[in-house]
Design an enzyme around this catalytic site. Sequence first.
Site, PDB file in Angstrom:
ATOM      1  N   GLU A 184      25.904   4.642  17.309  1.00  0.00           N
ATOM      2  CA  GLU A 184      26.824   3.644  17.882  1.00  0.00           C
ATOM      3  C   GLU A 184      27.673   4.159  19.050  1.00  0.00           C
ATOM      4  OE1 GLU A 184      29.148   1.933  14.751  1.00  0.00           O
ATOM      5  OE2 GLU A 184      27.411   1.087  13.756  1.00  0.00           O
TER       6      GLU A 184
ATOM      7  N   GLU B  21      21.854   0.890   9.307  1.00  0.00           N
ATOM      8  CA  GLU B  21      23.058   0.573   8.520  1.00  0.00           C
ATOM      9  C   GLU B  21      23.142  -0.926   8.287  1.00  0.00           C
ATOM     10  OE1 GLU B  21      26.813   2.019  10.090  1.00  0.00           O
ATOM     11  OE2 GLU B  21      25.935   3.977  10.521  1.00  0.00           O
TER      12      GLU B  21
HETATM   13  C1  FCB Z   1      29.601   1.570  11.390  1.00  0.00           C
HETATM   14  C2  FCB Z   1      29.674   3.087  11.371  1.00  0.00           C
HETATM   15  C3  FCB Z   1      29.776   3.674   9.996  1.00  0.00           C
HETATM   16  C4  FCB Z   1      30.669   2.847   9.103  1.00  0.00           C
HETATM   17  C5  FCB Z   1      30.268   1.405   9.128  1.00  0.00           C
HETATM   18  C6  FCB Z   1      31.068   0.517   8.234  1.00  0.00           C
HETATM   19  O1  FCB Z   1      30.100   1.106  12.594  1.00  0.00           O
HETATM   20  O2  FCB Z   1      28.525   3.631  11.981  1.00  0.00           O
HETATM   21  O3  FCB Z   1      30.201   4.998  10.123  1.00  0.00           O
HETATM   22  O4  FCB Z   1      31.967   3.037   9.464  1.00  0.00           O
HETATM   23  O5  FCB Z   1      30.354   0.917  10.434  1.00  0.00           O
END
Ligand code: FCB
Length: 470
Positions: free
Chosen positions: A165, A357
């Site tokens: 990110e 994620e």
């Molecule tokens: C993302 C991050 C991770 C965590 C989630 C909830 O943006 O990559 O580290 O904080 O959100």
Amino acid sequence: MTRTFGNDFLWGTATSAYQIEGAHDRDGRQDSVWDAFCRRPGAVFEGHTGDRACDHYGRMSEDIGILSWLGVNAYRFSISWSRVLPDGTGAINEAGLDFYDRLVDGLIEAGIDPMVTLFHWDYPLSLYHRGGWLNRDSAQWFADYVRVIVDRLSDRVTRWSTINEPQCFIGLGHQEGKHAPGLKLAPEDHLRAAHHALLAHGRAVQTIRAHAKVPSVVGWAPIGHISYPATEDPADIEAARRATFEMRNKDHWNNTWYSDPVCHGHYPEDGLALWGDAAPRVESGDMEIISQPLDFYGVNIYAGEPVRASEEHGWEVVSFPPGAPRTAFDWPIAPKSLEWGVRLLWERYGLPVIVTENGMANLDWPDEQGRVSDPQRIDYSSRYLAGLQRAMDAGADVRGYFHWSLLDNFEWAEGFRMRFGLVHVDFETMVRTPKASAHWYRDFIAAQRSGPTAKVGVRGAVTPGARKAI
Ligand code: FCB
């Protein structure tokens, strides 16, 4: 849910070093920008820090045991750069490197494929004092660090994700000042930092390709605004496509400023027009470095917004109905964001997708019997995975799904109050308690493995899929 994911699909959970490891000063680790940021009064909720976090550093074997119980076949974790190279460059801290060596061995022994994220925001503080991402040398420093990791782990690790990110560590960290290192830079500066992060990504890919001991699967893990069509009307689908890939405004939450250079070798025209003179100077050869061929497009998707066609601007946001479900973080629950995010990214960039994620923050605590029930997370996951399946049914090439997160952990500026884990952590005793959602995920994965194999290959190196219209 019918079974279409296939035997080779990667079912995992994701974590990151600073959020779970703790042991901030053990065995030679030095500070990262997050250690320093946490000490800044008011920067993090109630002054929480990652000093102890989940003490994963001290409880690694227990955590591998939990992963094994869950039945995942993959686990995405990140490496703390300043644990391995305390000064960011130069001398290797063997004790730090050993920790990851043992983690990888433990995972493999448990039949779990490690996916290593090389950078998940914890930039070494000593390099920050040498200019951090604003210094173009960052790309070289990162490549040198990656070389150390690849030399040590690539006989066993085959899956790599370069940076996590950039939208967040540049946008929140260098433009908005809400995350480490807490800077509010002028546009030309945060855009320059972003350019250097992209160069670092490209140099990391080159380093892995040149030095990995076995064929590797390499990708990255960006995030970005996801818009999905309010209806299946082709005009709304086009509106979603535009809204997802337009450079809307001067923040870092877009997809294309980062992904077009990485996947197409140039900054998007509308972004260059938007930023004007603040756009970074692209030196000759930069885009070749940045756009190294990737094996997968990792994407972190949590939420999104419905849009529809509009005559005036091409698209417009459709409001959620009053009282529509939201997570503890106040993020809307929008399963179609996973479905359409994956479809649109697959369509635009033509790379197999891995959901690196997805998950939700919830207000979880153990009841009097010590059980943690989180029906909201089960419902969230079930709906989002149904969305992912629809994306695959529509033709998107998806290779894996990593739930964020394995454990409740240090949620950056929110400290420990946002619980994202499948497993509850008592941050005083460090006791881990699998929540109802962990049991659910375990059963879900087991069910996916117990039918005929579908046609989704993931083992070994994958070749980028053909670009396909949705
Ligand atoms: C993302 C991050 C991770 C965590 C989630 C909830 O943006 O990559 O580290 O904080 O959100």
